[in-house]
Design a protein around this motif. Structure first.
Motif, PDB file in Angstrom:
ATOM      1  N   ASP A 159       0.841  -1.198   0.000  1.00  0.00           N
ATOM      2  CA  ASP A 159       0.000   0.000   0.000  1.00  0.00           C
ATOM      3  C   ASP A 159       0.877   1.248   0.000  1.00  0.00           C
ATOM      4  N   PRO A 160       0.867   2.033  -1.077  1.00  0.00           N
ATOM      5  CA  PRO A 160       1.738   3.215  -1.144  1.00  0.00           C
ATOM      6  C   PRO A 160       1.359   4.316  -0.155  1.00  0.00           C
ATOM      7  N   LEU A 161       0.218   4.170   0.509  1.00  0.00           N
ATOM      8  CA  LEU A 161      -0.152   5.155   1.523  1.00  0.00           C
ATOM      9  C   LEU A 161       0.802   5.100   2.711  1.00  0.00           C
ATOM     10  N   PHE A 162       1.458   3.954   2.895  1.00  0.00           N
ATOM     11  CA  PHE A 162       2.269   3.746   4.089  1.00  0.00           C
ATOM     12  C   PHE A 162       3.742   3.572   3.747  1.00  0.00           C
ATOM     13  N   GLU A 163       4.568   4.141   4.604  1.00  0.00           N
ATOM     14  CA  GLU A 163       6.002   3.884   4.587  1.00  0.00           C
ATOM     15  C   GLU A 163       6.318   2.976   5.777  1.00  0.00           C
ATOM     16  N   LEU A 164       7.113   1.933   5.539  1.00  0.00           N
ATOM     17  CA  LEU A 164       7.444   0.992   6.599  1.00  0.00           C
ATOM     18  C   LEU A 164       8.842   1.286   7.135  1.00  0.00           C
ATOM     19  N   LEU A 200      -9.427  12.181  13.026  1.00  0.00           N
ATOM     20  CA  LEU A 200      -9.002  12.409  11.647  1.00  0.00           C
ATOM     21  C   LEU A 200     -10.028  13.162  10.807  1.00  0.00           C
ATOM     22  N   PRO A 201     -11.325  12.862  10.908  1.00  0.00           N
ATOM     23  CA  PRO A 201     -12.257  13.662  10.100  1.00  0.00           C
ATOM     24  C   PRO A 201     -12.187  15.153  10.413  1.00  0.00           C
ATOM     25  N   ARG A 202     -12.004  15.490  11.677  1.00  0.00           N
ATOM     26  CA  ARG A 202     -11.882  16.907  12.049  1.00  0.00           C
ATOM     27  C   ARG A 202     -10.654  17.542  11.411  1.00  0.00           C
ATOM     28  N   LEU A 203      -9.537  16.826  11.482  1.00  0.00           N
ATOM     29  CA  LEU A 203      -8.298  17.365  10.931  1.00  0.00           C
ATOM     30  C   LEU A 203      -8.359  17.474   9.417  1.00  0.00           C
ATOM     31  N   VAL A 204      -8.911  16.452   8.767  1.00  0.00           N
ATOM     32  CA  VAL A 204      -9.034  16.485   7.311  1.00  0.00           C
ATOM     33  C   VAL A 204      -9.951  17.628   6.876  1.00  0.00           C
ATOM     34  N   ASP A 205     -11.069  17.784   7.559  1.00  0.00           N
ATOM     35  CA  ASP A 205     -12.008  18.857   7.213  1.00  0.00           C
ATOM     36  C   ASP A 205     -11.383  20.238   7.422  1.00  0.00           C
ATOM     37  N   ALA A 206     -10.458  20.328   8.365  1.00  0.00           N
ATOM     38  CA  ALA A 206      -9.779  21.607   8.624  1.00  0.00           C
ATOM     39  C   ALA A 206      -8.649  21.879   7.640  1.00  0.00           C
ATOM     40  N   GLY A 207      -8.400  20.934   6.736  1.00  0.00           N
ATOM     41  CA  GLY A 207      -7.370  21.135   5.729  1.00  0.00           C
ATOM     42  C   GLY A 207      -5.972  20.729   6.166  1.00  0.00           C
ATOM     43  N   GLN A 208      -5.854  19.996   7.250  1.00  0.00           N
ATOM     44  CA  GLN A 208      -4.531  19.578   7.715  1.00  0.00           C
ATOM     45  C   GLN A 208      -3.874  18.652   6.694  1.00  0.00           C
ATOM     46  N   ARG A 209      -2.611  18.898   6.432  1.00  0.00           N
ATOM     47  CA  ARG A 209      -1.837  18.051   5.510  1.00  0.00           C
ATOM     48  C   ARG A 209      -1.056  17.030   6.305  1.00  0.00           C
ATOM     49  N   PHE A 210      -0.960  15.810   5.782  1.00  0.00           N
ATOM     50  CA  PHE A 210      -0.256  14.715   6.434  1.00  0.00           C
ATOM     51  C   PHE A 210       0.846  14.199   5.511  1.00  0.00           C
ATOM     52  N   VAL A 211       1.965  13.768   6.113  1.00  0.00           N
ATOM     53  CA  VAL A 211       3.082  13.244   5.332  1.00  0.00           C
ATOM     54  C   VAL A 211       3.641  11.997   5.988  1.00  0.00           C
ATOM     55  N   ARG A 212       4.247  11.150   5.176  1.00  0.00           N
ATOM     56  CA  ARG A 212       5.128  10.110   5.683  1.00  0.00           C
ATOM     57  C   ARG A 212       6.478  10.769   5.980  1.00  0.00           C
ATOM     58  N   LEU A 213       7.262  10.159   6.833  1.00  0.00           N
ATOM     59  CA  LEU A 213       8.509  10.815   7.237  1.00  0.00           C
ATOM     60  C   LEU A 213       9.436  11.070   6.053  1.00  0.00           C
ATOM     61  N   SER A 214       9.489  10.155   5.098  1.00  0.00           N
ATOM     62  CA  SER A 214      10.382  10.357   3.954  1.00  0.00           C
ATOM     63  C   SER A 214       9.847  11.354   2.957  1.00  0.00           C
ATOM     64  N   ASP A 215       8.597  11.790   3.118  1.00  0.00           N
ATOM     65  CA  ASP A 215       8.053  12.821   2.227  1.00  0.00           C
ATOM     66  C   ASP A 215       8.688  14.181   2.483  1.00  0.00           C
TER      67      ASP A 215
END
Length: 232
Positions: A89-94, A217-232
């Motif tokens: 799953d490319p959503l996750f970095e291991l 998470l729905p609250r954060l997503v609705d607020a426009g929060q951006r999320f990254v994997r550490l290597s991003d």
């Protein structure tokens, strides 16, 4: 350049004594740039630690929130099916969560009642053995390491770097070591400051972690929060 051998590391640090210990040392990354949040989840493995919180992972997938997952060697061995799904799953970095889930030390220093690695050789093996396992399974070595308990001494941090990995710390403890109830998790994660690395667990499906993230998470997503994997 190839990483140093076990013998080279042992010789290099023979007789050296650490001067720092804890979770927040130079070289330990606890923040990411540009106001993002880096959600990280540990799977510790071993007795009582081999569970898999599929509901939490499904929540991340449903909201398309990327995350970095730190896997201990024992958890990988106990969960070949989930491991394969997460690896695909490319959503996750291991990331590398160690071979025996020990604090990374060259003196045997303990944290939370867990004995740390005894010397430079043991610290090397705690990182390198699980790095080799992950590299064999993934086709490439992991880029990030987090020790059991996320405690280090300064020499151990240097050993991780010599093995080609960066050390992941944290700025926010999202689930209190999988002890928080759902409300505590939701409040803590929703209040995480911009730029924080957040640590939680995905190996305790009966804990409050999964339900808490399902609230936050729905609250954060609705607020426009951006999320990254550490290597991003």
């Amino acid at each position: 350049m190839a990483p140093p051998s076990r013998e080279e590391v042992v010789a290099r640090y023979a007789g050296q004594r650490p001067t720092q210990w804890g979770t927040d040392l130079p070289g330990v990354v606890a923040e990411v740039p540009d106001g993002a949040l880096a959600l990280t989840f540990d799977a510790c493995g071993g007795p009582g630690g081999d569970g898999y919180d599929a509901a939490l992972i499904d929540t991340l997938r449903r909201h398309r929130v990327p995350a970095t997952l730190f896997l201990n060697a024992r958890w990988i061995d106990a969960n070949p099916g989930p491991f394969g799904e997460l690896a695909a799953d490319p959503l996750f970095e291991l990331g590398n969560h160690g071979t025996a889930h020990r604090p990374l030390s060259v003196t045997g220093r303990s944290a939370y009642g867990i004995t740390g690695t005894a010397d430079a050789e043991a610290a090397y093996r705690e990182v390198a053995d699980n790095e080799a396992k992950l590299a064999g399974l993934l086709g490439k070595p992991p880029r990030w390491f987090r020790s059991g308990t996320a405690h280090y001494d300064d020499i151990a941090v240097r050993i991780v770097g010599e093995l080609g990995e960066r050390v992941a710390g944290f700025a926010v403890n999202g689930d209190g070591g999988a002890t928080f109830n759902a409300s505590q998790v939701a409040q803590t994660v929703a209040a995480a400051p911009a730029g924080a690395v957040v640590i939680s667990h995905f190996n305790h499906p009966d804990a409050g972690t999964g339900p808490g993230y399902a609230q936050a998470l729905p609250r954060l997503v609705d607020a426009g929060q951006r999320f990254v994997r550490l290597s991003d």
